[in-house]
Scaffold this active site. Structure first.
Site, PDB file in Angstrom:
ATOM      1  N   HIS A   1      -8.780   8.327  -1.401  1.00  0.00           N
ATOM      2  CA  HIS A   1      -8.362   8.159  -2.798  1.00  0.00           C
ATOM      3  C   HIS A   1      -7.109   9.007  -3.083  1.00  0.00           C
ATOM      4  O   HIS A   1      -6.093   8.493  -3.551  1.00  0.00           O
ATOM      5  CB  HIS A   1      -9.529   8.573  -3.703  1.00  0.00           C
ATOM      6  N   GLU A   2      -7.200  10.286  -2.776  1.00  0.00           N
ATOM      7  CA  GLU A   2      -6.081  11.183  -3.097  1.00  0.00           C
ATOM      8  C   GLU A   2      -4.863  10.878  -2.221  1.00  0.00           C
ATOM      9  O   GLU A   2      -3.722  11.070  -2.652  1.00  0.00           O
ATOM     10  CB  GLU A   2      -6.493  12.649  -2.973  1.00  0.00           C
TER      11      GLU A   2
ATOM     12  N   HIS B   1      -2.930   8.297  -4.108  1.00  0.00           N
ATOM     13  CA  HIS B   1      -2.123   8.929  -5.164  1.00  0.00           C
ATOM     14  C   HIS B   1      -0.907   9.629  -4.545  1.00  0.00           C
ATOM     15  O   HIS B   1       0.211   9.508  -5.030  1.00  0.00           O
ATOM     16  CB  HIS B   1      -2.950   9.988  -5.899  1.00  0.00           C
TER      17      HIS B   1
ATOM     18  N   GLU C   1      -3.720   4.944 -10.425  1.00  0.00           N
ATOM     19  CA  GLU C   1      -5.099   4.729  -9.976  1.00  0.00           C
ATOM     20  C   GLU C   1      -5.217   3.467  -9.114  1.00  0.00           C
ATOM     21  O   GLU C   1      -6.081   3.388  -8.237  1.00  0.00           O
ATOM     22  CB  GLU C   1      -6.033   4.663 -11.197  1.00  0.00           C
TER      23      GLU C   1
END
Ligand code: ZN
Length: 507
Positions: free
Chosen positions: A266-267, A270, A296
């Site tokens: 996820h990160e 980003h 997101e």
């Protein structure tokens, strides 16, 4: 015009630097600062905020933008200069509307609201939070009143996170999504909450082993050790400091390697977005995300569409067997891993929810906060309204407020208008993904063999390099030719649940 443009670029560079320093202080606060440093850090940040605000509201900036306006009218509307002037005008005009007194009040209420939330959350007692929440709602009304021309009061709040997005656009999209998801959860979830990822990552593994394993995955998908950092943090986040400096964080749970693996993916999503704005946008303030939803969309794409996809499971399983050094269920194969990481389970807690149920948690929050703002729901009635929606949408009973209405910090901080961006991000991700798969037909084969370059290149070309030159709607239209829609996400999810066997083939 040359002089005025040069001046505008200098001002933009200063603003970009100030944002960067603020980000660095926040990163440090949430990773390495000793706990007793909090009070001093709050003062440093308040001063830095005041300096940034003064630069942004400087009347000379307004005059400069006015002087440039007629001359930029003849330029390409998508050029960096035109977009820079437009974005800075928007930032400037929003900032000048907010009186210093209200701004200070909002900051103070955010800090007090977080404390009240923490106390109420620990006690599981909504009564200890209600006054702080009511204060936040009142302050939002005062804030909204500064922008009298808005079509809907909530538009003003949404716009802070999702520039240009209107309530009237979001309401029907999220309602259509909920109507698609409720029967899907009913058809695929068991009666009770089950362990995350069906328990395949239960371990246990120590932190050093987990870090080794996630760094190995990160290295293969595009993490550059010379330009990135990975640190532990209780609430994982990512922060781009500018070219050559991207910082991501993760949390390690000894009994759930899935926590570290999926938060890192996820990160990484980003971070990759932050890291790959076009070099010519550096220090222009355009080297920032288009919106929270687009940000997101990037994280959820790597976490779910890539990381919970069948090809990724095929690629990652043998690697994890090596790097984790045992501990995975012996009979687990790629198909089993794929089914486990996509298991649907009724859940009370948003941040622990699987991909299928997750957006129901968000839509519920969005609709409740909208009702708080338009006055159709009183603060005192919020817990009962929450519990009723959890039962009707997710089929779960909320036994206490700690696991219900008090589970998220956002409202205490005054972040009203934020939640929707989580789900909008999931929808945008699915819309981009559909286009990506059409453009890169052998994507699955590439991922299966650990070749993530075609994916990174497509995202870089169509999304990352633009920074915030285009807002969410513009970006979607440019890349997919579509407006915001829940259907690509619902279609993707149904296809995946059929592939895992959770939904019968004809459903
Ligand atoms: Zn995120």
């Amino acid at each position: 015009m040359g002089d005025d443009l040069a001046q505008l670029r200098v001002r933009a560079a200063e603003l970009a630097d100030l944002h960067g320093v603020t980000g660095l202080l926040h990163w440090d606060q949430h990773t390495t600062m000793p706990p007793a440093g909090g009070a001093t850090r709050a003062e440093r940040l308040a001063t830095l905020d005041a300096v940034t605000h003064a630069r942004l509201t400087d009347p000379a900036l307004g005059r400069l933008l006015d002087a440039l306006e007629p001359r930029l009218r003849d330029e390409d509307p998508d050029s960096n200069d035109v977009r820079l002037a437009r974005r800075l005008r928007r930032d400037h005009e929003k900032a000048v509307r907010i009186p210093a007194e209200l701004s200070a009040e909002l900051t103070r209420a955010a800090s007090l609201g977080q404390e009240a939330w923490l106390d109420a959350h620990q006690a599981g007692d909504f009564g200890r939070f209600r006054d702080a929440l009511e204060r936040q709602v009142e302050l939002r009304h005062r804030y909204v009143a500064l922008f009298g021309e808005a079509e809907h009061p909530y538009d003003v709040l949404l716009d802070d996170y999702e520039p240009g997005m209107r309530t009237a656009e979001v309401v029907p999209v999220l309602a259509e999504l909920r109507d698609g998801l409720v029967p899907l959860v009913q058809a695929t979830a068991g009666p009770d909450e089950e362990p995350r990822n069906a328990g395949v990552f239960a371990g246990p593994w120590d932190v050093a082993t987990q870090r080794h394993a996630v760094l190995d995955v990160l290295g293969a998908i595009g993490y550059d050790p010379d330009a990135w950092r990975l640190d532990p943090a209780p609430h994982p986040f990512a922060m781009g400091m500018g070219p050559g400096d991207t910082r991501i964080t993760t949390r390690y749970d000894e009994h759930d390697f899935g926590m570290a693996l999926y938060s890192v993916l996820h990160e990484f999503g980003h971070g990759l977005y932050d890291a790959r704005h076009a070099p010519e946008l550096a220090r222009t303030t355009l080297d920032a995300p288009a919106s929270l939803a687009v940000h997101e969309s990037q994280s959820r794409m790597w976490e779910n569409l890539v990381g919970r996809g069948r090809p990724f499971c095929v690629w990652v399983l043998p690697r994890l067997r090596e790097t984790l050094g045992g501990g995975l269920p012996p009979g687990l194969d790629a198909d089993g891993l794929f089914r486990a990481v996509n298991a649907v389970s009724r859940s009370l807690i948003r941040v622990e929810a699987d991909e299928t149920t997750y957006n129901l948690h968000v839509v519920l929050r969005f609709e409740l906060e909208l009702a708080l703002i338009d006055g159709t729901l009183a603060v005192d009635d919020l817990p009962a309204a929450w519990n009723a929606r959890m039962l009707s949408d997710l089929g779960v009973e909320v036994a206490d407020d700690r696991e219900g209405v008090l589970q998220d910090i956002h409202w205490g901080m005054g972040a009203i208008g934020y939640f929707a961006t989580y789900t909008l991000g999931n929808l945008v991700a699915a819309q981009l993904w559909r286009r990506l798969r059409a453009d890169v037909p052998d994507l699955d084969a590439a991922i299966e063999t650990g070749d993530f370059a075609p994916l990174r290149e497509w995202l870089g070309e169509h999304v990352h390099r633009h920074g915030r030159k285009f807002d969410t709607r513009e970006l979607l239209a440019r890349v997919t030719g579509e407006g915001l829609s829940p259907q690509p996400f619902l279609g993707y999810l149904r296809a995946k649940l059929k592939d895992t066997g959770a939904l019968p083939p004809g459903a």
